[in-house]
Scaffold this motif. Structure first.
Motif, mmCIF file in Angstrom:
data_model
loop_
_atom_site.group_PDB
_atom_site.id
_atom_site.type_symbol
_atom_site.label_atom_id
_atom_site.label_comp_id
_atom_site.label_asym_id
_atom_site.label_seq_id
_atom_site.Cartn_x
_atom_site.Cartn_y
_atom_site.Cartn_z
ATOM 1 N N UNK A 5 -62.359 7.984 -15.598
ATOM 2 C CA UNK A 5 -61.898 8.534 -14.276
ATOM 3 C C UNK A 5 -62.817 7.869 -13.228
ATOM 4 N N UNK A 6 -64.348 8.055 -13.687
ATOM 5 C CA UNK A 6 -65.135 7.601 -12.683
ATOM 6 C C UNK A 6 -65.149 6.117 -12.536
ATOM 7 N N UNK A 51 -53.286 8.096 -24.242
ATOM 8 C CA UNK A 51 -52.046 8.890 -24.671
ATOM 9 C C UNK A 51 -52.471 10.414 -24.413
ATOM 10 N N UNK A 52 -53.655 10.799 -24.519
ATOM 11 C CA UNK A 52 -54.278 12.023 -24.444
ATOM 12 C C UNK A 52 -54.190 12.614 -23.085
ATOM 13 N N UNK A 53 -54.620 11.604 -22.257
ATOM 14 C CA UNK A 53 -54.832 12.108 -20.919
ATOM 15 C C UNK A 53 -54.271 11.257 -19.765
ATOM 16 N N UNK A 54 -53.154 10.895 -20.422
ATOM 17 C CA UNK A 54 -52.061 10.129 -19.439
ATOM 18 C C UNK A 54 -51.888 10.632 -17.943
ATOM 19 N N UNK A 55 -51.668 12.090 -17.949
ATOM 20 C CA UNK A 55 -51.279 12.752 -16.725
ATOM 21 C C UNK A 55 -52.520 12.730 -15.953
ATOM 22 N N UNK A 106 -47.592 -0.598 -26.156
ATOM 23 C CA UNK A 106 -47.317 0.707 -26.663
ATOM 24 C C UNK A 106 -47.975 1.662 -25.407
ATOM 25 N N UNK A 107 -48.944 1.198 -24.572
ATOM 26 C CA UNK A 107 -49.631 1.630 -23.486
ATOM 27 C C UNK A 107 -48.807 2.036 -22.366
ATOM 28 N N UNK A 108 -48.036 0.767 -22.325
ATOM 29 C CA UNK A 108 -47.133 0.536 -21.401
ATOM 30 C C UNK A 108 -45.785 1.774 -21.183
ATOM 31 N N UNK A 109 -45.579 1.859 -22.534
ATOM 32 C CA UNK A 109 -44.465 2.827 -22.940
ATOM 33 C C UNK A 109 -44.935 4.240 -22.692
ATOM 34 N N UNK A 110 -46.016 4.546 -22.810
ATOM 35 C CA UNK A 110 -46.590 5.853 -22.708
ATOM 36 C C UNK A 110 -46.771 6.110 -21.298
ATOM 37 N N UNK A 111 -47.349 5.182 -20.507
ATOM 38 C CA UNK A 111 -47.722 5.501 -19.077
ATOM 39 C C UNK A 111 -46.347 5.226 -18.178
ATOM 40 N N UNK A 166 -67.625 2.792 -31.492
ATOM 41 C CA UNK A 166 -68.591 2.619 -30.437
ATOM 42 C C UNK A 166 -68.738 4.177 -29.723
ATOM 43 N N UNK A 167 -69.402 4.168 -28.622
ATOM 44 C CA UNK A 167 -69.693 5.326 -28.106
ATOM 45 C C UNK A 167 -68.169 5.941 -27.671
ATOM 46 N N UNK A 168 -68.365 7.446 -27.864
ATOM 47 C CA UNK A 168 -67.002 8.326 -27.662
ATOM 48 C C UNK A 168 -66.828 8.126 -26.260
ATOM 49 N N UNK A 169 -65.389 7.998 -26.000
ATOM 50 C CA UNK A 169 -64.746 7.615 -24.781
ATOM 51 C C UNK A 169 -64.389 9.143 -24.086
ATOM 52 N N UNK A 170 -65.170 9.387 -22.968
ATOM 53 C CA UNK A 170 -65.199 10.438 -22.075
ATOM 54 C C UNK A 170 -64.122 10.249 -20.947
#
Length: 194
Positions: free
Chosen positions: A187-188, A54-58, A80-85, A178-182
């Motif tokens: 993207x990598x 949601x935060x980084x969809x662009x 919900x992800x589909x709607x956002x994208x 879990x570990x923070x998602x960066x």
């Protein structure tokens, strides 16, 4: 399929397995928490938790130009992800019908990590514990049982709205995060996937 998932074209486990087996597999985005993803996921899936998506969809759009299948536990978060994208302009989205539950039930291949309780089970434990505790304490402290009533009302609303505030709160716990998602790491990973 959930009613929310009806917006996106759905793909069932058998059809997705067939595409992957033929080498025509779509990009798989698993929108569950990193903890859930580490427990079990479809080989080749990329973990992009809902909050990150949601935060980084662009930023993600330029890396998602091919067919994309969204995956979660049951299909609700994927819808919900589909709607956002889709709102951000990404075409060619599908939701794995029944999510990981259906995928595993079909005997499809998975990568497994350490076992952990899924979010639904955690919600049942916390809600049940609150209701039980306040019910018993209500024998000694008048009115405290209303806390359990409020939890019941919250669970009823969660079922009607197909959302869960308790689940969202539990997802923020270190056990589930879990570990923070960066976003750079995501993207990598998207660039490295064929």
């Amino acid at each position: 399929m959930t009613s929310n998932a009806s917006r996106a074209a759905a793909i069932d486990s058998a059809a997705l397995q067939r595409l992957i087996g033929e080498g025509r597999g779509p990009r798989l985005l698993d929108v569950r928490t990193p903890g859930e993803f580490r427990t079990v996921h479809i080989p080749g899936a990329c973990n992009v938790p809902m909050a990150t998506l949601r935060e980084h969809r662009a930023e993600l759009l330029s890396h998602l130009d091919e067919d994309v299948v969204l995956v979660c536990r049951s299909g609700t978060r994927a819808a919900q992800a589909e709607a956002a994208l889709a709102e951000a302009g990404l075409p060619n989205l599908r939701v794995l019908d029944g999510g990981m539950i259906a995928w595993e039930t079909a005997g499809a291949p998975v990568n497994r990590g350490s076992d952990r309780w899924d979010m639904e089970r955690q919600v049942r434990l916390v809600a049940g514990s609150i209701v039980l505790t306040t019910g018993l304490a209500g024998l000694l402290v008048p009115g405290i049982h209303l806390i359990g009533t409020a939890v019941g009302a919250g669970l009823t609303y969660a079922a009607v709205s197909n959302s869960c505030a308790m689940g969202m709160l539990l997802a923020k716990l270190p056990y589930n995060r879990g570990p923070r998602t960066d976003i750079r790491t995501v993207i990598a990973a998207l660039r490295d996937k064929p």
